[in-house]
Design an enzyme around this catalytic site. Structure first.
Site, PDB file in Angstrom:
ATOM      1  N   GLN A 181     -47.980 -12.145   1.668  1.00 28.51           N
ATOM      2  CA  GLN A 181     -47.599 -11.248   0.571  1.00 28.51           C
ATOM      3  C   GLN A 181     -46.686 -10.110   1.030  1.00 28.51           C
ATOM      4  OE1 GLN A 181     -48.265 -11.462  -2.743  1.00 28.51           O
ATOM      5  NE2 GLN A 181     -49.548 -13.275  -2.600  1.00 28.51           N
ATOM      6  N   HIS A 203     -43.055 -20.079  -0.915  1.00 27.24           N
ATOM      7  CA  HIS A 203     -43.102 -19.955  -2.383  1.00 27.24           C
ATOM      8  C   HIS A 203     -43.541 -18.592  -2.889  1.00 27.24           C
ATOM      9  CE1 HIS A 203     -47.535 -20.480  -3.339  1.00 27.24           C
ATOM     10  NE2 HIS A 203     -47.507 -20.728  -2.044  1.00 27.24           N
ATOM     11  N   CYS A 328     -62.072 -19.809 -10.328  1.00 26.97           N
ATOM     12  CA  CYS A 328     -62.902 -20.932 -10.716  1.00 26.97           C
ATOM     13  C   CYS A 328     -63.308 -21.698  -9.472  1.00 26.97           C
ATOM     14  CB  CYS A 328     -62.140 -21.851 -11.662  1.00 26.97           C
ATOM     15  SG  CYS A 328     -63.159 -23.172 -12.302  1.00 26.97           S
TER      16      CYS A 328
HETATM   17  C1  LIG Z   1     -50.501 -17.608  -1.257  1.00 21.64           C
HETATM   18  C2  LIG Z   1     -51.201 -17.050  -0.082  1.00 21.64           C
HETATM   19  C3  LIG Z   1     -51.629 -17.877   0.975  1.00 21.64           C
HETATM   20  C4  LIG Z   1     -51.521 -19.379   0.922  1.00 21.64           C
HETATM   21  O1  LIG Z   1     -50.229 -19.849   1.043  1.00 21.64           O
HETATM   22  P1  LIG Z   1     -49.900 -21.339   0.534  1.00 21.64           P
HETATM   23  O2  LIG Z   1     -48.465 -21.530   0.916  1.00 21.64           O
HETATM   24  O3  LIG Z   1     -50.122 -21.352  -0.916  1.00 21.64           O
HETATM   25  O4  LIG Z   1     -50.795 -22.268   1.273  1.00 21.64           O
HETATM   26  C5  LIG Z   1     -52.236 -17.288   2.055  1.00 21.64           C
HETATM   27  N1  LIG Z   1     -52.401 -15.956   2.126  1.00 21.64           N
HETATM   28  C6  LIG Z   1     -52.004 -15.134   1.141  1.00 21.64           C
HETATM   29  C7  LIG Z   1     -52.196 -13.668   1.283  1.00 21.64           C
HETATM   30  C8  LIG Z   1     -51.388 -15.651   0.003  1.00 21.64           C
HETATM   31  O5  LIG Z   1     -51.017 -14.832  -0.976  1.00 21.64           O
END
Ligand SMILES: *Cc1c(COP(=O)(O)O)cnc(C)c1O
Length: 396
Positions: A181, A203, A328
């Site tokens: 993040q 992503h 969920c």
């Molecule tokens: C989205 C997220 C992940 C997981 O990443 P993916 O690419 O969806 O496996 C891990 N840590 C944090 C803080 C995230 O926001």
């Protein structure tokens, strides 16, 4: 139906930028050679991976030989934790992390506990910050790894990563951070911050899904997670997701080009949205910290007496995409572990809403949400037995 969509769930995922997609496309149809082959179309794919690796290394201020591509943030987290745990088990089996990590990290730690490791889960305060003294006190002779997320995906708390890095360096303990993040919102220099391993994902930064990276400090001993061929300098097997890697490289370059300006714009919209909600709706509580130590796009608010799911459905009806404070798990709604960790009771945690803003968010969208949300909350409360009881008590 041609309803306008107001997307305020950038912390869940982002769209892929046009420029990113454009760089990716030739690697599906034109340069499809296996990077391990020697003919010229394969050399093109190999070169493209090198360019992407270079871009990631520049964004993190590390060497290109310290960047390893993975299939996303969860894989990077799994690899970091399991890989370090097993490679250093001869020195100790104690790991320290926090109660508010992403499930990709928490569930990995829980699995390690079932396999002979010991894990300490640090508390956080009401704003979501770890206590550095508790961290210091938790370190034992057999502690091999500390993992603290850079910024929280639910409440936006940006941890004191530099201080944690210093503590780990002093005590000669490996330090991992989940920066999924934080990338694109906070300046990251892994050397200056004493970070040994760092996870990121495409992503969340306007790149494609299913691709991420793990930074591994040069010389650090780590076991492989994915065994097989010799890709990624024999550390992560499997034919490279070339187009995905190209996309991640371009996305991280764009995301880190102008962090300061992007953050200023997002912080302005965030603060307008947060203060507007608190002003217009009674019995609310802002979750997470104020100001600089909060992710610029993160808003998280609890609305007493109602359920987050109801808010989400009503918002969806107005074309607004958001997230709630419940997850969920196996068919039942569980309140978020993050919201419980900052001290919310189950009821308040269930009535929470996360609105996460991103680069397409406009002031008009913020105003639209500020117009639509108050009547939704009022209507849901008017149907809530909790609200009814509260009002009745108030009248006495
Ligand atoms: C989205 C997220 C992940 C997981 O990443 P993916 O690419 O969806 O496996 C891990 N840590 C944090 C803080 C995230 O926001």
């Amino acid at each position: 139906m041609d309803k306008k969509i107001i997307y305020m769930d950038y912390a869940a995922t982002t769209y892929t930028k046009e420029e990113v997609l454009k760089e990716m496309l030739p690697y599906f149809t034109e340069y499809y050679g296996n990077p391990s082959s020697i003919y010229s179309i394969a050399r093109e794919t190999k070169k493209a991976i090198d360019v992407a690796r270079d871009r990631v290394s520049k964004a993190l201020s590390c060497g290109t030989d310290e960047v390893y591509f993975t299939a996303g943030g969860s894989e990077a987290d799994n690899w970091a934790i399991k890989g370090i745990a097993f490679a250093h088990a001869n020195k100790g089996k104690h790991i320290i992390t926090t109660k508010i990590e992403h499930h990709g990290l928490l569930h990995t730690c829980e699995w390690l506990e079932k396999n002979g490791f010991e894990v300490t889960y640090l508390d956080v305060n009401e704003e979501g910050f770890v206590d550095l003294d508790q961290l210091k006190r938790s370190i034992k002779d057999d502690t091999i790894l500390v993992s603290v997320m850079f910024a929280n995906n639910e409440i936006g708390t940006i941890q004191p990563i530099k201080e944690i890095g210093e503590i780990c360096k002093e005590r000669k303990i490996i330090f991992h951070t989940d920066a999924v993040q934080a990338v694109g919102h906070v300046e990251i220099d892994v050397k200056e911050l004493n970070i040994d391993l760092l996870s990121l994902a495409g992503h969340k930064i306007y790149g494609p899904k299913g691709v991420g990276a793990l930074y591994i400090r040069k010389g650090l001993k780590i076991d492989n997670l994915i065994h097989g061929g010799g890709q990624e300098r024999a550390r992560r097997a499997g034919t490279e997701n070339v187009a995905g890697i190209v996309g991640l490289g371009k996305a991280i370059e764009l995301a880190t080009a102008d962090i300061k300006k992007d953050s200023e714009k997002l912080s302005f919209l965030r603060d307008k949205l947060m203060s507007g909600i608190v002003e217009k709706i009674p019995y609310t509580k802002i979750n997470g910290p104020k100001g600089e130590k909060r992710l610029p796009g993160n808003v998280n608010i609890s609305f007493k007496f109602i359920e987050g799911e109801g808010i989400l459905l009503s918002l969806d009806y107005e074309g607004i995409c958001a997230s709630s404070g419940s997850a969920c798990t196996s068919g039942a709604l569980d309140p978020s572990h993050v919201l419980l960790s900052i001290g919310l009771d189950h009821e308040t945690a269930h009535g929470s809403l996360r609105l996460s803003l991103g680069d397409n968010t406009t002031e008009e969208e913020v105003e639209y949400v500020l117009e639509k949300l108050p009547p939704i909350i009022e209507r849901l409360r008017s149907m809530s037995p909790l609200w009814y009881d509260f009002k009745k008590r108030g009248e006495k």
